[in-house]
Write a protein that holds these residues in place. Structure first.
Motif, mmCIF file in Angstrom:
data_model
loop_
_atom_site.group_PDB
_atom_site.id
_atom_site.type_symbol
_atom_site.label_atom_id
_atom_site.label_comp_id
_atom_site.label_asym_id
_atom_site.label_seq_id
_atom_site.Cartn_x
_atom_site.Cartn_y
_atom_site.Cartn_z
ATOM 1 N N ARG A 1 30.070 -25.343 0.631
ATOM 2 C CA ARG A 1 30.606 -24.061 0.151
ATOM 3 C C ARG A 1 30.807 -24.026 -1.358
ATOM 4 O O ARG A 1 30.836 -22.960 -1.962
ATOM 5 C CB ARG A 1 31.955 -23.784 0.848
ATOM 6 N N GLY B 1 30.168 -13.164 -6.247
ATOM 7 C CA GLY B 1 28.938 -13.154 -5.471
ATOM 8 C C GLY B 1 29.100 -13.632 -4.043
ATOM 9 O O GLY B 1 28.219 -13.398 -3.212
ATOM 10 N N ASP B 2 30.206 -14.338 -3.736
ATOM 11 C CA ASP B 2 30.446 -14.804 -2.365
ATOM 12 C C ASP B 2 31.117 -13.702 -1.559
ATOM 13 O O ASP B 2 31.964 -12.949 -2.080
ATOM 14 C CB ASP B 2 31.343 -16.045 -2.358
ATOM 15 N N THR B 3 30.775 -13.598 -0.303
ATOM 16 C CA THR B 3 31.371 -12.579 0.565
ATOM 17 C C THR B 3 32.692 -13.034 1.161
ATOM 18 O O THR B 3 33.511 -12.218 1.551
ATOM 19 C CB THR B 3 30.399 -12.217 1.704
ATOM 20 N N MET B 4 32.900 -14.338 1.247
ATOM 21 C CA MET B 4 34.109 -14.865 1.879
ATOM 22 C C MET B 4 34.831 -15.818 0.939
ATOM 23 O O MET B 4 34.211 -16.465 0.082
ATOM 24 C CB MET B 4 33.756 -15.594 3.187
ATOM 25 N N GLU B 5 36.157 -15.876 1.112
ATOM 26 C CA GLU B 5 36.948 -16.837 0.346
ATOM 27 C C GLU B 5 36.656 -18.255 0.844
ATOM 28 O O GLU B 5 36.278 -18.469 1.987
ATOM 29 C CB GLU B 5 38.449 -16.550 0.485
ATOM 30 N N LYS C 1 38.237 -17.206 -4.264
ATOM 31 C CA LYS C 1 37.133 -16.240 -4.139
ATOM 32 C C LYS C 1 36.227 -16.397 -5.348
ATOM 33 O O LYS C 1 36.672 -16.340 -6.501
ATOM 34 C CB LYS C 1 37.684 -14.813 -4.088
#
Length: 808
Positions: free
Chosen positions: A296, A319-323, A316
């Motif tokens: 990750r 560009g990432d959708t999830m923490e 966060k």
């Protein structure tokens, strides 16, 4: 990367030759990944070092200073600074066992530090070869960060070195260094950006390149929250001030997280703050690659803290959708050690640092950013004060669009060193090719074989004894005569024969295309057997007879030191000959040599170290063990104490190990000796316990009783009684003829075999006539007097018979 020709070439040179390699390349060309893959698959014993604590932790190694115990000040050539440090036996064995030394971030290593490494390796390995004959892998980019040196230190060093850089090392200049430059860039994909980075790296920035870079100058740029920009600056104070200021601007509550530090983990190696202060909204950078399957995050990834708990932090990233749920991670401080059983160089964890793998990241110094990759960065490099800083800063960015300059780049801020440029140009212009690789592979194999039959170390040891005689004015003519007879026999029967055999081997290898085929292996086996026999019959039995009888303690000490070196060289040589004589491989030879260097123990007076005032437990068992040991030593042609030490036999007699597992727990007995001799030793102990009515405890009766083994010389006697000839017994039992004859000489002395059953009665009579009634001190002396017509076996049998007559 699997299709990268330069990486594959580097791998082949490291794996299959003993050539030292300088692996360089622009930022993002895969140098770190190459090292990671090397650690997983290299069959050689490897140690990884780096110039700083953080670099060592990141490389999964140790610092140069900790491994080699070098001082932090200048290492003046000829000052022997490293000699002021005492090395323990464990550290010496480790250093001797290193086949490949990897130096990461070598651009930051000073020339004098590299020469310090050379002096330690020569001290404990081969003093006549650069770095003691150890293969080096130097990894780094000279166009990046340079060594740190103060003016007063350079004033001391500049009379000795052309530059401070590693390539000015005097030891390195004695190596035929293979230089491999990686050219494929994985970090950036925009060719225009790659081109301008290359111009900066090579100090050839033209007007177009300068304009392209300065197109990224944005005056008074202020990134928005959550965009993930990090400021790269030149000084620690500036980076710290920026991070503290931004954190104070956040009105949220501060959370403090203390690292857990165990055992030995020095503060200068901490990968992040020991006490980490964070707030919701703080911009942070990951300082470790994610070990989870999902990968990750990576070292250098930027994000924002969105939630904080005691055991987890949510980050966060742009560009990432999830923490990302961030948990504490652990870094290990390593120390290298030598496994006495496998003889492998192993990593031992001596300390740990556990903390959330985060640090405040509104700013970071250019120096600490080396090796990291950023999606977005603000660069303030106009105040660059060191060689390579501008290139390091710019090359951290993945794209030109993700880079913002807080001040325009000026031509004068791009600094390079003329000598670095010259060395780099030569590296680029002279890459190795496949033909050179094949030559190096063949040379490596041939040099290893030649080393097995190189006797100069033994020759020097014999010469040292003669030097001691002269320096201490030893007047005993018989000692001088024995030494002369021994050295003459050594020169004639070993040195000259070895020289001829190496010439033959050279022709055989050339004819076979440098492959060790079945016919060459057969010749190696015969040659190894010949030299083993010569050591057993002509050298080892005579060493003790060379000791001067003197009250001069300085003379005694000097002789014992020379004797130890001679016996060490013979012990190692025996192991090397055994390795090449059976089924030769370079890896097998290296392992056998290293194991022998580790296993050798010199006891000087050998069996005289038993305290006469201390009662010996189970003395009859001790005598049985000693009798068995002497027989095994005779069979293998080695001194008895090298089979098993007196202290070990004493401990066996005391503790009565009646199982293989119990035996393995005895100091001086490891798995290797249990595998070779365990059944015989335990059988002797069990027989003794039965005879004396001793009942071992149930705890010690873990194994099934091993089948007793018939003593080797009894087997020889039995076959001899069956009518087999000495040659047939030797061939059937894979023994040397001289070993079979020595077995039978034992029974001649005991009266169980008549001398004329084995040897010519007339020839034995001639030997006895020559010896007469005078004391027998040296088989070599008798042999020299009789000439080459008589063998050592015949002489030994005659002497055994003479001793029997005297006993009667």
């Amino acid at each position: 990367m699997e299709q990268n020709f330069q990486l594959e070439l580097a791998r082949e040179f490291v794996f299959y030759t003993n050539k030292s390699v300088f692996l360089t390349g622009k930022a993002g060309t895969g140098k770190t990944t190459f090292l990671t893959q090397l650690r997983r698959s290299l069959p050689k014993r490897m140690a990884v070092v780096a110039p700083t604590g953080v670099a060592a932790i990141n490389a999964g190694g140790v610092t140069i200073h900790s491994l080699f115990q070098l001082p932090f000040g200048p290492n003046i050539p000829g000052s022997e600074a490293s000699g002021t440090f005492r090395f323990g036996r464990e550290k010496i064995n480790l250093i001797k066992s290193i086949d490949l030394l990897v130096i990461d971030e070598v651009s930051m290593v000073r020339a004098d530090l590299l020469d310090g490494i050379d002096s330690v390796l020569r001290r404990f390995k081969d003093r006549n070869r650069p770095f003691g004959g150890t293969q080096l892998l130097l990894i780094g980019d000279l166009q990046q960060l340079a060594p740190v040196i103060k003016d007063d230190e350079w004033n001391l060093l500049k009379p000795h070195y052309d530059s401070v850089f590693f390539f000015s090392s005097k030891a390195l200049q004695q190596l035929d260094l293979v230089r491999i430059e990686l050219t494929h860039i994985y970090r950036q994909t925009d060719q225009a950006f790659i081109n301008v980075l290359n111009q900066v790296r090579d100090n050839q920035l033209d007007q177009g390149g300068l304009e392209l870079l300065n197109s990224r100058f944005v005056p008074s740029f202020s990134p928005k929250r959550g965009e993930g920009y990090i400021i790269l600056t030149t000084h620690n104070a500036s980076a710290g001030k920026i991070n503290t200021g931004h954190l104070e601007e956040i009105s949220e509550e501060s959370f403090f997280f203390d690292a857990r530090v165990t055992d030995d983990f020095p503060a200068y190696s901490y990968p992040t703050d020991e006490t980490l202060e964070l707030k919701i909204g703080a911009q942070v950078m990951f300082v470790k690659n994610d070990s989870a399957k999902e990968r990750r995050y990576f070292n250098g990834k930027i994000g924002e803290v969105v939630s904080i708990a005691d055991d987890a932090i949510l980050v966060k990233c742009p560009g990432d959708t999830m923490e990302i749920v961030v948990e504490k991670a652990t870094w290990s401080n390593l120390r290298y050690q030598l496994n006495p059983e496998t003889m492998e160089v192993e990593e031992k964890i001596v300390g740990t640092f556990t903390q959330f793998p985060l640090k405040l990241a509104w700013a970071i110094t250019i120096h600490k950013s080396q090796g990291l990759t950023f999606e977005r960065a603000v660069i303030d490099a106009n105040l660059s004060f060191a060689h390579g800083q501008v290139y390091v800063a710019l090359s951290r960015c993945k794209t030109l669009e993700g880079m913002v300059l807080s001040s325009p780049i000026e031509a004068h801020s791009i600094r390079s060193d003329r000598q670095v440029a010259s060395f780099s140009e030569e590296t680029t212009a002279n890459p190795p090719n496949a033909g050179q690789l094949q030559e190096a592979k063949a040379a490596y194999q041939k040099n290893t074989l030649f080393e097995a039959f190189d006797w100069h170390a033994v020759q020097r040891s014999l010469g040292q004894i003669g030097k001691i005689y002269r320096e201490f004015q030893v007047t005993d003519d018989s000692l001088k005569e024995r030494l002369k007879l021994l050295t003459d026999a050594f020169d004639r029967d070993i040195l000259m024969v070895a020289s001829r055999f190496r010439n033959q081997l050279n022709h055989l290898l050339a004819a076979s295309g440098n492959a060790v085929d079945a016919s060459i292996q057969e010749r190696l086996g015969k040659a190894a057997g010949y030299f083993q026999e010569k050591m057993s019959t002509a050298i080892r039995p005579e060493i003790d007879s060379l000791k001067p009888e003197s009250e001069n303690k300085a003379l005694q000490k000097a002789f014992l030191k020379a004797q130890e070196e001679l016996e060490r060289n013979l012990f190692v040589k025996s192991a090397c000959l055994e390795a090449v004589g059976k089924d030769f491989s370079v890896a097998g030879f290296l392992k056998a040599r290293s194991r022998a260097e580790h296993d050798f123990v010199f006891q000087g007076e050998k069996d005289r170290d038993i305290d006469p005032q201390k009662p010996l437990s189970n003395s009859d068992l001790y005598k049985a063990l000693k009798s068995w040991r002497d027989e095994v030593a005779a069979d293998h042609g080695v001194p008895a104490y090298m089979v098993i030490q007196v202290k070990t036999m004493t401990e066996i007699a005391r503790s009565l190990p009646v199982s293989l597992k119990a035996l393995e727990g005895i100091k001086g007995i490891g798995k290797s000796k249990v595998n070779r001799f365990g059944v015989e030793i335990v059988s002797i102990v069990r027989s003794y316990c039965t005879e004396k009515g001793i009942s071992p405890s149930p705890q010690m009766l873990i194994d099934e009783p091993p089948a007793p083994k018939v003593p080797s010389r009894e087997t020889t006697l039995s076959l001899f009684r069956e009518g087999k000839s000495i040659e047939e017994i030797a061939a059937g039992r894979s023994l040397a003829v001289s070993t079979v004859e020595s077995h039978l000489s034992h029974y001649i002395a005991s009266g169980d075999v008549q001398v004329e059953e084995v040897f010519s009665k007339e020839r034995i009579a001639l030997i006895l006539e020559f010896v007469g009634e005078k004391p027998v001190n040296s088989l070599t002396e008798i042999k020299a007097g009789l000439g080459d017509d008589f063998t050592f076996s015949e002489i030994r049998a005659a002497v055994s018979l003479l001793k029997t007559r005297h006993a009667e």
